[in-house]
Every structure is written in structure tokens, then in C-alpha cells.
Design an enzyme around this catalytic site. Structure first.
Site, PDB file in Angstrom:
ATOM      1  N   THR A  73       0.837  -1.209   0.000  1.00 43.44           N
ATOM      2  CA  THR A  73       0.000   0.000   0.000  1.00 43.44           C
ATOM      3  C   THR A  73       0.867   1.253   0.000  1.00 43.44           C
ATOM      4  O   THR A  73       0.644   2.183  -0.792  1.00 43.44           O
ATOM      5  CB  THR A  73      -0.944  -0.014   1.228  1.00 43.44           C
ATOM      6  OG1 THR A  73      -1.767  -1.185   1.137  1.00 43.44           O
ATOM      7  CG2 THR A  73      -1.808   1.226   1.294  1.00 43.44           C
ATOM      8  N   ASN A 151      -4.761  -9.296  -8.338  1.00 45.39           N
ATOM      9  CA  ASN A 151      -4.925 -10.033  -7.084  1.00 45.39           C
ATOM     10  C   ASN A 151      -6.192 -10.871  -7.029  1.00 45.39           C
ATOM     11  O   ASN A 151      -6.284 -11.810  -6.256  1.00 45.39           O
ATOM     12  CB  ASN A 151      -4.898  -9.066  -5.891  1.00 45.39           C
ATOM     13  CG  ASN A 151      -5.767  -7.855  -6.087  1.00 45.39           C
ATOM     14  OD1 ASN A 151      -5.635  -7.147  -7.079  1.00 45.39           O
ATOM     15  ND2 ASN A 151      -6.677  -7.609  -5.173  1.00 45.39           N
ATOM     16  N   SER A 199       5.423  -6.547  -1.681  1.00 43.26           N
ATOM     17  CA  SER A 199       5.013  -6.677  -0.281  1.00 43.26           C
ATOM     18  C   SER A 199       5.415  -8.050   0.234  1.00 43.26           C
ATOM     19  O   SER A 199       5.068  -9.081  -0.364  1.00 43.26           O
ATOM     20  CB  SER A 199       3.490  -6.513  -0.219  1.00 43.26           C
ATOM     21  OG  SER A 199       3.045  -6.754   1.092  1.00 43.26           O
ATOM     22  N   ALA A 200       6.146  -8.077   1.369  1.00 38.00           N
ATOM     23  CA  ALA A 200       6.737  -9.333   1.854  1.00 38.00           C
ATOM     24  C   ALA A 200       5.705 -10.391   2.238  1.00 38.00           C
ATOM     25  O   ALA A 200       5.928 -11.578   2.015  1.00 38.00           O
ATOM     26  CB  ALA A 200       7.634  -9.036   3.055  1.00 38.00           C
ATOM     27  N   HIS A 201       4.567  -9.970   2.806  1.00 39.78           N
ATOM     28  CA  HIS A 201       3.650 -10.996   3.317  1.00 39.78           C
ATOM     29  C   HIS A 201       2.937 -11.770   2.216  1.00 39.78           C
ATOM     30  O   HIS A 201       2.232 -12.743   2.486  1.00 39.78           O
ATOM     31  CB  HIS A 201       2.653 -10.392   4.329  1.00 39.78           C
ATOM     32  CG  HIS A 201       1.550  -9.566   3.755  1.00 39.78           C
ATOM     33  ND1 HIS A 201       0.276 -10.055   3.589  1.00 39.78           N
ATOM     34  CD2 HIS A 201       1.514  -8.292   3.307  1.00 39.78           C
ATOM     35  CE1 HIS A 201      -0.497  -9.106   3.085  1.00 39.78           C
ATOM     36  NE2 HIS A 201       0.230  -8.014   2.910  1.00 39.78           N
ATOM     37  N   THR A 237      12.509   4.900  11.378  1.00 30.02           N
ATOM     38  CA  THR A 237      13.482   3.920  11.877  1.00 30.02           C
ATOM     39  C   THR A 237      13.314   2.593  11.141  1.00 30.02           C
ATOM     40  O   THR A 237      12.195   2.098  11.001  1.00 30.02           O
ATOM     41  CB  THR A 237      13.284   3.726  13.396  1.00 30.02           C
ATOM     42  OG1 THR A 237      13.441   5.002  14.016  1.00 30.02           O
ATOM     43  CG2 THR A 237      14.278   2.736  13.981  1.00 30.02           C
ATOM     44  N   CYS A 324      -9.231  -6.814   0.935  1.00 25.33           N
ATOM     45  CA  CYS A 324      -9.652  -5.446   1.231  1.00 25.33           C
ATOM     46  C   CYS A 324     -11.134  -5.260   0.923  1.00 25.33           C
ATOM     47  O   CYS A 324     -11.758  -4.322   1.380  1.00 25.33           O
ATOM     48  CB  CYS A 324      -8.858  -4.457   0.397  1.00 25.33           C
ATOM     49  SG  CYS A 324      -7.147  -4.893   0.305  1.00 25.33           S
TER      50      CYS A 324
HETATM   51  N1  PLP Z   1      -1.457  -4.381  -4.414  1.00 21.71           N
HETATM   52  C1  PLP Z   1      -1.963  -5.612  -4.620  1.00 21.71           C
HETATM   53  C2  PLP Z   1      -2.100  -6.126  -6.024  1.00 21.71           C
HETATM   54  C3  PLP Z   1      -2.366  -6.402  -3.539  1.00 21.71           C
HETATM   55  O1  PLP Z   1      -2.862  -7.623  -3.746  1.00 21.71           O
HETATM   56  C4  PLP Z   1      -2.217  -5.872  -2.219  1.00 21.71           C
HETATM   57  C5  PLP Z   1      -2.688  -6.651  -1.046  1.00 21.71           C
HETATM   58  O2  PLP Z   1      -3.655  -7.394  -1.128  1.00 21.71           O
HETATM   59  C6  PLP Z   1      -1.659  -4.594  -2.068  1.00 21.71           C
HETATM   60  C7  PLP Z   1      -1.298  -3.879  -3.184  1.00 21.71           C
HETATM   61  C8  PLP Z   1      -1.458  -4.019  -0.706  1.00 21.71           C
HETATM   62  O3  PLP Z   1      -0.326  -4.614  -0.079  1.00 21.71           O
HETATM   63  P1  PLP Z   1      -0.120  -4.547   1.503  1.00 21.71           P
HETATM   64  O4  PLP Z   1      -1.073  -5.509   2.106  1.00 21.71           O
HETATM   65  O5  PLP Z   1       1.309  -4.966   1.705  1.00 21.71           O
HETATM   66  O6  PLP Z   1      -0.333  -3.143   1.914  1.00 21.71           O
END
Ligand code: PLP
Length: 375
Positions: A73, A151, A199-201, A237, A324
Site C-alpha cells: 500500500t 490479485n 510486499s513481503a507478506h 526507523t 480489502c
Molecule cells: N497491491 C496488490 C495487487 C495487492 O494484492 C495488495 C494486497 O492485497 C496490495 C497492493 C497491498 O499490499 P499490503 O497488504 O502490503 O499493503
């Protein structure tokens, strides 16, 4: 006892065990503020440097082109807002109608600043309308942001071709690669992108950490103001433990990318075959050019919400769209954009396998769906 099945890896993944173990060192032992000048900070500084090198190598970037952020994000907000915020004159930016809300809602702010944003449509597989893109790019465009992989439906966009056209017209190209990094091979030089979000997760790293790749010479301005961390480009930090873990998770995922990909496509096929054998009426959404493991299915005459809750009761975790959007019961913007026929659209679920899922998991999910739908 029957085991639960987690099949929502596009929402988040389980942390890689080596990455998890490495975090402990930087939380319990070398927990210093990496920006301090004393010797206690030496190990943290070195750990960040090593992590940056590993991450850069895994996408064929230079270490100084990697900026650590709090996740996808923030990386998306940074790319979009920092480019457009500093444009005095009214400029134009292009994106697609199926982007993640981190991009779409950033675009709302850009419009409030007085800039123009055009949302390119996609075909029924979720692929960018190239003719529309070529037509719009001629119109004083400063920035193009198109996701590498979607996604909700997994469709991969032709980023290399889009970047070439963007550059020929004087525009920068950013790609949201949050669903792609660690899942398909990525070479930023070959793609020709100016910026790329990760994004790592989403690749077995911790939550709340990610990075933005910024090609040297792009001239991107900072988004987070404060201290001089991250070459003065991203204040705050450093989250050393998570940065280290992100690098390990990415290195391990990249090392197994082909094996994992093949395994995930096998799981997809096992699930499709079972549903087909049982004469279930369903559509597979998205393109065949897609990231492995991420499948969007629409079933006739049922509600996705109902499927999600019934599967939940059976210990199976999938989603109706993006995490989301999980509070929305309406059809998602992606499912609307690809024009899924109305008899199927509301019966959409996303199953996203991870490399720990097995063929048995895929078949159990299919059997559970058959049971629910036939009842
Ligand atoms: N962009 C895409 C295509 C995603 O699938 C997601 C999370 O679902 C994000 C951005 C947001 O990433 P984060 O959860 O690391 O903020």
C-alpha cells in the site's frame, strides 16, 4: 481430526521458517536503531545492507534502487502521489480499471489535485485494452501505473510492451507487482519499468514490510518525510528484523519458483478436473497467462458469500475477492470490469493456493464445493 485448509495465499501467506528464525536475532540481540553511530548498530546496518543486496539480485536491480517501505500500500501510494504531487501543471495519468485499491484510491487524491486520471478498460480475461492505451498515452501523460498481476483473477499484463510505449511518449511506468514478486521470475531491466511495488507478506515474509524499486535517474521525491533513512528517500526507523526476513523469504521463494509454479498449476488442474467430473456449472475467470495458484471461479445460481461461509464451517479458507473488499457483498470492481455473465458473477470465489497446499487439499476443496452446490 480433519485438518483445516488455508487457500487464501493471495491475501497473505505463512512466514518462511528460516525468515521467522532470523527475525529473532534482530528483535532480541541486535535490536539497535540501525541509524546510530555506535558499534552496537554495526550488525543491524550490515543486515540491512545484505538484505538490500539479496532483494536487488532477485529482481535484477541495483541495491541502491531498492527502498524499504511498510508494504504494498505504501509503495503504491508513494509511486503515484510523489510523481503527480509535484506536477504544477495539469497532467494526465493512466491506470487500469482493475487495479488494487491502493492505486485506485491514490488516483482519487490525484484527481482532487486537479490532474486527470484515465482508467483503461480490460477485456473479458482482464487484459489491458492495448488500442485504448495507445490512444490515451499520446495525451500529455506523466505516469502510467498498471499492475503486473491481478490479485483477484491472477491475469498478467504485458508490462514490457506497455513500458516501451510509455517511455516513447515521455511517461514513467510504475507496476504494482505485489502478487507477482516471489511467484514468477521478475527482471526489472528486461521489463523496463521505472518503479515496482512489492510486499513481503505475499511471498512468505512478515506483514508490514515491502519495498519500492525505483530505477536510478527516475527523480522520485520522498513520500514519508522525517529522518534521512533509506538514502534520504523514506524516513522512519528501519524495521530491521522484517527487512532481514523479507530478503530470506524472497531468496527462498525465488530459488524454488519453477518447482512451486508447477506444483501450484497441478493443484489448480486437480480442482478443475474434480468440479468438471461432478458436472458443476462454473467459469474460470482471468487469462491463461496468469500467476500460479491464484484462481477465480464463478458458479451459476449461488452466492460467493454463502460459499465462503459454508466452506469456513468445513474448515476451508478462501475469499470472495480481495481481502480489502471482503466486507462488500456486491460484485467486485474486477469481476464487473471483466463482464462475468450476471448468472455467475455473484457466485465468485477466489482460491489461492500456496506451496504448502497439497493435491489432497485441492480435491477436498472441490469435494466441499460439490457438496454445497449440489445441496
Ligand atoms: N497491491 C496488490 C495487487 C495487492 O494484492 C495488495 C494486497 O492485497 C496490495 C497492493 C497491498 O499490499 P499490503 O497488504 O502490503 O499493503
Amino acid at each position: 481430526m480433519k485438518k483445516n485448509i488455508y487457500a487464501d495465499n493471495a491475501a497473505t501467506t505463512k512466514i518462511d521458517i528460516e525468515a521467522f528464525e532470523a527475525m529473532k536475532t534482530y528483535l532480541l540481540d541486535d535490536y539497535s536503531n540501525a541509524s546510530q553511530a555506535y558499534s552496537f548498530s554495526r550488525n543491524s546496518k550490515l543486515a540491512i545492507k545484505n538484505a538490500r543486496n539479496i532483494i536487488a539480485r532477485s529482481i535484477n536491480a541495483k541495491p541502491e534502487e531498492i527502498y524499504f517501505t511498510s508494504g504494498g500500500t505504501e509503495s503504491d501510494n508513494w509511486a503515484v502521489k510523489s510523481v503527480m504531487l509535484y506536477e504544477g501543471q495539469t497532467k494526465h495519468m493512466l491506470t487500469s480499471s482493475i487495479e488494487h485499491h491502493a492505486i485506485l484510491n491514490s488516483c482519487v487524491d490525484i484527481e482532487l489535485l486537479g490532474h486527470q486520471v484515465s482508467y483503461i478498460s480490460v477485456d473479458d480475461k482482464g487484459c489491458i485494452d492495448f488500442a485504448e492505451f495507445e490512444n490515451l498515452i499520446e495525451n500529455d501523460v506523466k505516469l502510467v501505473t498498471i499492475m503486473l498481476a491481478n490479485n483477484e483473477i491472477g491475469t498478467i499484463q504485458p508490462i514490457k510492451a506497455l513500458a516501451k510505449i510509455a517511455h516513447a511518449n515521455g511517461a514513467l511506468l510504475h507496476t504494482d507487482a505485489v502478487q507477482a514478486v516471489g511467484h514468477i521470475s521478475i527482471d526489472v531491466q528486461d521489463l523496463g519499468v521505472d518503479m515496482l511495488s512489492a510486499s513481503a507478506h505475499k511471498f512468505n515474509g512478515p506483514k508490514g514490510i515491502g519495498f519500492l524499486y525505483v530505477r536510478q535517474g527516475t527523480g522520485l521525491k520522498p513520500y514519508m518525510n522525517g529522518g534521512s533513512q533509506e538514502f534520504g528517500m523514506r524516513a522512519g526507523t528501519e524495521n530491521v528484523a522484517s527487512i532481514v526476513a523479507m530478503a530470506i523469504a524472497l531468496k527462498n521463494n525465488v530459488a524454488n519458483i519453477e518447482t512451486n509454479g508447477k506444483h501450484l498449476f497441478k493443484l489448480e488442474n486437480a480442482l478443475f478436473d474434480k468440479l468438471t467430473d461432478e458436472n458443476i456449472d462454473f467459469i474460470v475467470n482471468g487469462s491463461t497467462k496468469k500467476i500460479p495458484g491464484n484462481i477465480s471461479l464463478s458458479f451459476a445460481g449461488v452466492e460467493g458469500e454463502m460459499l465462503l461461509h459454508r466452506l469456513d464451517l468445513m474448515g476451508i479458507y478462501v475469499s470472495t475477492g480481495s481481502a480489502c473488499n471482503s466486507k462488500d457483498t456486491e460484485v467486485s470492481h474486477v469481476i464487473s470490469a471483466i463482464s462475468v455473465p450476471s448468472a455467475y458473477a455473484k457466485g465468485t470465489i477466489r482460491i489461492s493456493f500456496g506451496h504448502e497446499n497439497t493435491i489432497d487439499d485441492a480435491i477436498s476443496i472441490a469435494e466441499a464445493l460439490v457438496k454445497i452446490i449440489k445441496n
